[in-house]
Design an enzyme around this catalytic site. Structure first.
Site, PDB file in Angstrom:
ATOM      1  CB  CYS A   1      -0.935   0.003   1.204  1.00 55.67           C
ATOM      2  SG  CYS A   1      -1.971  -1.464   1.311  1.00 55.67           S
TER       3      CYS A   1
ATOM      4  CG  HIS B   1      -3.277   3.366   1.811  1.00 54.37           C
ATOM      5  ND1 HIS B   1      -3.643   3.031   0.523  1.00 54.37           N
ATOM      6  CD2 HIS B   1      -3.570   2.285   2.578  1.00 54.37           C
ATOM      7  CE1 HIS B   1      -4.137   1.798   0.515  1.00 54.37           C
ATOM      8  NE2 HIS B   1      -4.103   1.332   1.746  1.00 54.37           N
TER       9      HIS B   1
ATOM     10  CG  ASN C   1      -7.053  -0.613   0.209  1.00 51.58           C
ATOM     11  OD1 ASN C   1      -6.152  -0.263  -0.556  1.00 51.58           O
ATOM     12  ND2 ASN C   1      -6.818  -1.125   1.405  1.00 51.58           N
TER      13      ASN C   1
END
Length: 312
Positions: free
Chosen positions: A113, A238, A268
């Site tokens: 990520c 993020h 995500n």
């Protein structure tokens, strides 16, 4: 040249949109449950024959077109991804071939990520060292390939897409110094393992770590760039979970900043999430050119990386 700057941005998302109601037909969930826990409304899903390098190339082509540079000007390609299906040629080399670039260094970076902010720092370092002049830095993921569609705690989270930046040498630094690190002893809290590879995580562990440990680290990122949190014009974290983004942003103290909340519409997208969200904010002109923006990513490996940049 003593530094680098982000010259242009681009992003790409697949055309298929998966809503919470669509997911309710697959697993035991519903729109209210998903929104209350992660804040996600929709996510984009790549076609079966659409690859990570296809999405990366589409985002990169848009960034390159906006930059005013020609393909032969690019001498470094960095792709942050953890979901590329093949090992060689790597994704960066495939992007270079698709875009017709001329002999660039081409590397993939897997920090899950936080891959894009790691890759941006790497490009900045290469430019400062004189080993590159113009770089394509890309985050691209096909996370729907590695999710377990029977697990309602994870399948509701993920989406596919890509974001890209053209980074170029500059007389004054406009990409601030990176602060990066990890908690390797807790790295197993986020996993993509097995055959076939499947995504799993310890959600509460990640939530507690992110909301309690990361705000102070993000403030240190600002300190390294000589920026007070209240002077930030934008904060792009993020895009993991709205229940993480909002409290972390509040605890950073960026009271005057636009906070990216692209997770609501995109889910995500791992390494793609920061450039994807930033590109959309710039496209909508929500942040003025030259204004300071905090980029801060975290997640897999329990790693993190962040820097303050000047908005292109």
């Amino acid at each position: 040249m003593t530094g680098s700057r982000v010259l242009a941005l681009g992003h790409y998302q697949p055309s298929e949109v998966l809503t919470n109601d669509d997911l309710a037909k697959i697993v035991d969930t519903d729109d209210a449950w998903i929104r209350s826990r992660v804040g996600i409304r929709t996510r984009h899903v790549a076609a079966k024959d659409e690859t990570v390098d296809d999405m990366a190339s589409a985002a990169a082509a848009k960034a390159l077109a906006s930059s005013g540079l020609a393909p032969h000007d690019i001498d470094l390609v960095l792709v942050a991804t953890c979901t590329a299906a093949d090992r060689s040629p790597n994704t960066a080399a495939r992007v270079a071939a698709q875009l017709g670039l001329n002999a660039p260094a081409a590397m993939d970076i897997n920090v899950v990520c936080s891959g894009f902010t790691h890759a941006l720092a790497t490009a900045d370092h290469a430019i400062r060292a004189g080993s590159a002049t113009n770089a394509l830095v890309i985050g691209a993921e096909k996370f729907t390939d590695v999710v377990d569609w029977t697990d309602r705690t994870t399948c509701v989270l993920v989406g596919d897409g890509a974001g890209a930046a053209v980074v170029t040498a500059a007389p004054e630094p406009e990409v601030g110094p990176v602060l990066w690190g990890s908690v390797p002893q807790m790295g197993g809290a986020v996993r993509i393992e097995g055959e076939p590879a499947r995504f799993s995580q310890e959600g509460q562990t990640v939530y507690r770590w992110a909301t309690t440990q990361l705000p102070a680290i993000a403030r240190q990122v600002c300190e390294r760039s000589g920026i007070l949190p209240e002077d930030l014009a934008g904060v792009v974290l993020h895009q993991a979970n709205l229940r993480i983004i909002e409290p972390v942003a509040e605890r950073i103290g960026a009271v005057n900043a636009v906070i990216a909340r692209d997770v609501v519409d995109s889910g995500n997208t791992s390494a793609a999430s920061v450039p994807l969200a930033l590109s959309k904010l710039v496209e909508r002109r929500e942040i003025a050119s030259g204004a300071p923006v905090l980029l801060f990513a975290f997640g897999g490996n329990l790693s993190y990386a962040g820097q303050v940049i000047r908005c292109p």
